[in-house]
Design a protein around this motif. Structure first.
Motif, PDB file in Angstrom:
ATOM      1  N   GLY A  15     -47.062  38.116  14.149  1.00 23.79           N
ATOM      2  CA  GLY A  15     -48.056  38.125  13.142  1.00 23.79           C
ATOM      3  C   GLY A  15     -48.853  37.010  13.039  1.00 23.79           C
ATOM      4  O   GLY A  15     -48.310  35.616  13.935  1.00 23.79           O
ATOM      5  N   VAL A  16     -49.895  36.834  12.599  1.00 23.61           N
ATOM      6  CA  VAL A  16     -50.929  35.686  12.553  1.00 23.61           C
ATOM      7  C   VAL A  16     -50.963  35.216  11.056  1.00 23.61           C
ATOM      8  O   VAL A  16     -51.393  36.268  10.346  1.00 23.61           O
ATOM      9  N   ALA A  17     -51.209  34.085  10.705  1.00 24.57           N
ATOM     10  CA  ALA A  17     -51.591  33.759   9.305  1.00 24.57           C
ATOM     11  C   ALA A  17     -51.784  32.243   9.226  1.00 24.57           C
ATOM     12  O   ALA A  17     -51.490  31.363  10.323  1.00 24.57           O
ATOM     13  N   ALA A  18     -52.458  31.944   8.358  1.00 23.33           N
ATOM     14  CA  ALA A  18     -53.134  30.698   8.274  1.00 23.33           C
ATOM     15  C   ALA A  18     -53.272  30.092   6.733  1.00 23.33           C
ATOM     16  O   ALA A  18     -53.280  30.747   5.871  1.00 23.33           O
ATOM     17  N   GLY A  19     -53.047  28.867   6.644  1.00 25.48           N
ATOM     18  CA  GLY A  19     -53.133  28.295   5.267  1.00 25.48           C
ATOM     19  C   GLY A  19     -52.777  26.519   5.394  1.00 25.48           C
ATOM     20  O   GLY A  19     -52.371  26.094   6.252  1.00 25.48           O
ATOM     21  N   PRO A  20     -52.769  25.966   4.186  1.00 28.49           N
ATOM     22  CA  PRO A  20     -52.649  24.748   4.015  1.00 28.49           C
ATOM     23  C   PRO A  20     -50.878  24.355   4.484  1.00 28.49           C
ATOM     24  O   PRO A  20     -50.109  25.277   4.079  1.00 28.49           O
ATOM     25  N   LEU A  21     -50.420  23.364   5.137  1.00 27.53           N
ATOM     26  CA  LEU A  21     -49.183  23.379   5.403  1.00 27.53           C
ATOM     27  C   LEU A  21     -48.484  22.305   4.407  1.00 27.53           C
ATOM     28  O   LEU A  21     -48.899  21.338   3.789  1.00 27.53           O
ATOM     29  N   LEU A 216     -52.895  27.348  11.662  1.00 26.47           N
ATOM     30  CA  LEU A 216     -52.837  28.606  11.964  1.00 26.47           C
ATOM     31  C   LEU A 216     -51.579  29.062  12.734  1.00 26.47           C
ATOM     32  O   LEU A 216     -51.471  28.257  13.809  1.00 26.47           O
ATOM     33  N   VAL A 217     -50.767  29.846  12.453  1.00 26.26           N
ATOM     34  CA  VAL A 217     -49.487  30.165  12.856  1.00 26.26           C
ATOM     35  C   VAL A 217     -49.536  31.504  13.611  1.00 26.26           C
ATOM     36  O   VAL A 217     -49.805  32.529  13.120  1.00 26.26           O
ATOM     37  N   VAL A 228     -57.443  23.735  11.577  1.00 30.86           N
ATOM     38  CA  VAL A 228     -58.404  24.858  11.508  1.00 30.86           C
ATOM     39  C   VAL A 228     -59.314  24.613  10.474  1.00 30.86           C
ATOM     40  O   VAL A 228     -59.098  24.098   9.281  1.00 30.86           O
ATOM     41  N   ASP A 229     -60.485  25.303  10.674  1.00 27.63           N
ATOM     42  CA  ASP A 229     -61.521  25.378   9.640  1.00 27.63           C
ATOM     43  C   ASP A 229     -61.238  26.520   8.787  1.00 27.63           C
ATOM     44  O   ASP A 229     -60.410  27.487   8.888  1.00 27.63           O
ATOM     45  N   GLU A 230     -61.893  26.433   7.494  1.00 28.76           N
ATOM     46  CA  GLU A 230     -61.709  27.380   6.520  1.00 28.76           C
ATOM     47  C   GLU A 230     -61.993  28.707   6.907  1.00 28.76           C
ATOM     48  O   GLU A 230     -61.378  29.952   6.534  1.00 28.76           O
ATOM     49  N   ALA A 231     -63.055  28.913   7.734  1.00 24.01           N
ATOM     50  CA  ALA A 231     -63.390  30.114   8.295  1.00 24.01           C
ATOM     51  C   ALA A 231     -62.314  30.828   9.044  1.00 24.01           C
ATOM     52  O   ALA A 231     -62.229  32.188   9.142  1.00 24.01           O
ATOM     53  N   THR A 232     -61.634  29.999   9.914  1.00 25.50           N
ATOM     54  CA  THR A 232     -60.504  30.480  10.639  1.00 25.50           C
ATOM     55  C   THR A 232     -59.545  31.080   9.604  1.00 25.50           C
ATOM     56  O   THR A 232     -58.898  32.039   9.987  1.00 25.50           O
ATOM     57  N   VAL A 233     -59.010  30.580   8.810  1.00 31.13           N
ATOM     58  CA  VAL A 233     -58.087  30.692   7.740  1.00 31.13           C
ATOM     59  C   VAL A 233     -58.399  32.156   7.150  1.00 31.13           C
ATOM     60  O   VAL A 233     -57.722  32.727   6.936  1.00 31.13           O
ATOM     61  N   VAL A 234     -59.859  32.200   6.491  1.00 29.89           N
ATOM     62  CA  VAL A 234     -60.395  33.533   5.957  1.00 29.89           C
ATOM     63  C   VAL A 234     -60.086  34.729   6.979  1.00 29.89           C
ATOM     64  O   VAL A 234     -59.546  35.783   6.669  1.00 29.89           O
ATOM     65  N   ALA A 235     -60.505  34.198   8.169  1.00 31.63           N
ATOM     66  CA  ALA A 235     -60.548  35.497   9.404  1.00 31.63           C
ATOM     67  C   ALA A 235     -59.010  35.772   9.465  1.00 31.63           C
ATOM     68  O   ALA A 235     -58.660  37.052   9.585  1.00 31.63           O
ATOM     69  N   ALA A 236     -58.253  35.065   9.521  1.00 32.21           N
ATOM     70  CA  ALA A 236     -56.866  35.433   9.756  1.00 32.21           C
ATOM     71  C   ALA A 236     -56.138  35.979   8.599  1.00 32.21           C
ATOM     72  O   ALA A 236     -55.336  36.761   8.788  1.00 32.21           O
ATOM     73  N   ARG A 237     -56.443  35.749   7.471  1.00 32.02           N
ATOM     74  CA  ARG A 237     -55.996  36.425   6.212  1.00 32.02           C
ATOM     75  C   ARG A 237     -56.621  37.832   6.212  1.00 32.02           C
ATOM     76  O   ARG A 237     -55.748  38.854   5.960  1.00 32.02           O
TER      77      ARG A 237
END
Length: 549
Positions: A15-21, A216-217, A228-237
């Motif tokens: 799975g792929v997910a992103a966010g603040p660590l 991003l994991v 990663v930038d915020e756009a990448t986080v939104v796309a991953a979600r």
């Protein structure tokens, strides 16, 4: 993401997910020692702290929505309540050590013993550290260790995760797990798969990442992109939500896009796990672990108690297959009633079916109880033995199963010797079930708790896949089933490869079933065969994974 940098670990839950660590809080520090004026009062204080830890773990187990998490928490609670541990604490206090330092010293002694024992016990070292931290926190009046609750989605990072750390994880907040140590069979890996969270272990450098940095994991490739930038986080979600919706819609029997059947089964430890298997549309039980009934027992469970426990599962699975594993215990999973002596290398000692060499009555009694439980149930009961290495062992076990009145006998493939002679074994038994966790460990001579060697235990290792291929080919030649019940079965990316290698069933945590079902349905059987060839031919695990993604 031009400014992002990458860390590399081992992907253990796809799975792929992103966010603040965010990180788990540090363990409580011990204050300077203080004199002990009343040893008995200090003992009572220490025992009360251990009892509070046990009670907290049991409450967490009762709240846990995942059966796998609940089982692990209850096992940890048993460790905290162990009489030998309490005796060690008392001895330290009677020698003049205050309660916090006595608990620290007692857990330290057990930690050394477990680490030296290797195998299963070494895997429990992280549990001991967690129990120590919790008991010390109680004594110091500090909050028990736990995961952050910031109120928004984030990626959780830690050196390692104890079972209690994952018990109260909120999937709406924790979107992925990354640990600095661990391997594919660590508790972090097992629980992440049970919870359906992307996870990467053995990822050096993750604890040096500043908190609140966006990462991003990728739980399949083991890559962790930092910054990663915020756009990448939104796309991953967004992508994760779309994948979750697609997986949630899967149902029915396991099969490829052109109808090749791969039976999808669930791993259980008791009847409490069956509802989750039903909810995931499991076609049966591929691994019924019976050792949970024997844990922490001073005497062997009686015939009636065993019959009741087995019958509950058999009745709940009426009309479906239940593969029950005989007692998987031994030197590295010590059971008090077996009174086993210490061994120089427990992982290579008397365990699994080998216990019957010393205590044949335990196996005979268990088979009789299984037969009695199956007699008035409609489940299709299959029986298999763990840690089989030779044709003689397989033949003798099959004879014992049939003598007990049970129709189907099988063996687990956990050592290379058994895999290499799979064809011979299938002439003596009715089926094989591959335990990829132990098979990896023995194939690569790599202890599952040695973080430096975690890459060798990656289920994508071509040598491991080649051994699985030998077993699959033997199954095709004899027309007999060959399944996988190790953690590799829960990897959606690996499922088509295993099908292509000739595996006829996959057994896993119920939570993993929908994703595996969906992955199989996206490939034809011919494609699965092609992917299997690519993976086996790859030079290493990383290349094998990349060749099929």
């Amino acid at each position: 993401m031009p400014d992002a940098t990458g860390l590399a670990g081992i992907g253990v839950s796809a799975g792929v997910a992103a966010g603040p660590l965010l990180r788990i809080a540090a363990a409580p520090a011990l204050p300077p020692p203080v004199p002990v004026g009343d040893p008995e009062a200090e003992v009572r204080r220490a025992y009360a702290a251990l009892a509070e830890v046990v009670a907290d773990l049991e409450r967490r187990a009762d709240r846990a929505t995942e059966a796998t998490v609940a089982e692990v928490l209850r096992a940890e609670a048993l460790m905290a309540g162990d009489e030998e541990l309490r005796d060690a604490v008392r001895e330290h206090i009677e020698d003049g050590t205050d309660a916090p330092h006595a608990i620290d010293a007692a857990f330290g002694t057990f930690r050394e013993m477990f680490a030296e024992a290797g195998g299963y016990l070494a895997e429990r070292v992280a549990d001991l550290d967690d129990l120590r931290d919790r008991a010390v926190a109680v004594l110091l009046g500090l909050p028990m260790p736990g995961v952050p609750q910031p109120g928004h989605p984030y990626v959780l990072a830690a050196r390692d995760l104890a079972p209690a750390d994952t018990a109260d994880l909120d999937p709406d907040q924790v979107v992925a797990l990354v640990t600095e140590i661990g391997g594919p069979t660590s508790h972090t890996a097992i629980l992440a798969r049970a919870l359906g969270l992307p996870a990467v272990v053995a990822c050096p450098g993750v604890l040096r990442v500043a908190e609140h940095t966006r990462v991003l994991v990728d739980g399949a490739t083991g890559r962790v992109d930092v910054g990663v930038d915020e756009a990448t986080v939104v796309a991953a979600r967004r992508d994760a939500a779309a994948e979750a919706a697609a997986v949630a819609g899967s149902s029915g029997p396991g099969r490829t896009s052109d109808g090749h059947a791969v039976k999808l089964l669930a791993n259980v430890g008791s009847a409490k796990n069956v509802p989750a298997a039903d909810q995931a549309h499991a076609e049966g039980i591929g691994l019924f672990r019976t050792e949970l009934l024997f844990l922490d027992r001073a005497s062997e469970p009686g015939r009636d108690e065993q019959i009741t426990a087995y019958r509950e599962v058999f009745r709940a699975m009426a009309g479906r297959r239940v593969v029950i594993r005989t007692l998987d215990a031994g030197a590295d999973k010590p059971l008090p009633f077996l009174h086993q002596d210490g061994e120089p290398n427990p992982a290579l000692g008397v365990r699994g079916l080998r216990v019957a060499r010393r205590r044949p009555g335990v196996l005979t009694a268990q088979l009789a109880a299984i037969a009695a439980a199956a007699a008035d149930c409609d489940a299709d009961v299959w029986v298999m033995a763990p840690m089989v290495s030779t044709l003689t062992e397989a033949t003798e076990f099959a004879a014992a199963v049939h003598e007990a009145g049970l129709p189907r006998a099988g063996v687990m493939i956990e050592v290379p010797a058994a895999a290499l002679r799979a064809g011979d074994l299938l002439r003596a038994v009715d089926f094989l079930s591959i335990g990829t966790n132990d098979l990896s460990q023995y194939t690569f001579a790599a202890d599952r708790m040695c973080g430096e060697l975690a890459d060798l235990l990656d289920p994508w290792q071509p040598a491991l896949l080649q051994l699985i291929a030998i077993c699959g080919a033997a199954g095709r030649e004899t027309g007999k089933p060959v399944g996988v019940c190790g953690e590799a079965a829960a990897d959606p990316q690996l499922a088509p490869v295993l099908a292509g290698l000739g595996i006829s069933s996959l057994s896993m945590s119920p939570r993993a079933l929908p994703a595996v079902r969906a992955a199989l349905a996206r490939h034809s059987y011919a494609e699965c065969r092609r992917l299997a060839e690519l993976a086996v031919a790859a030079p290493d695990a990383v290349a094998a994974r990349k060749s099929v993604l």
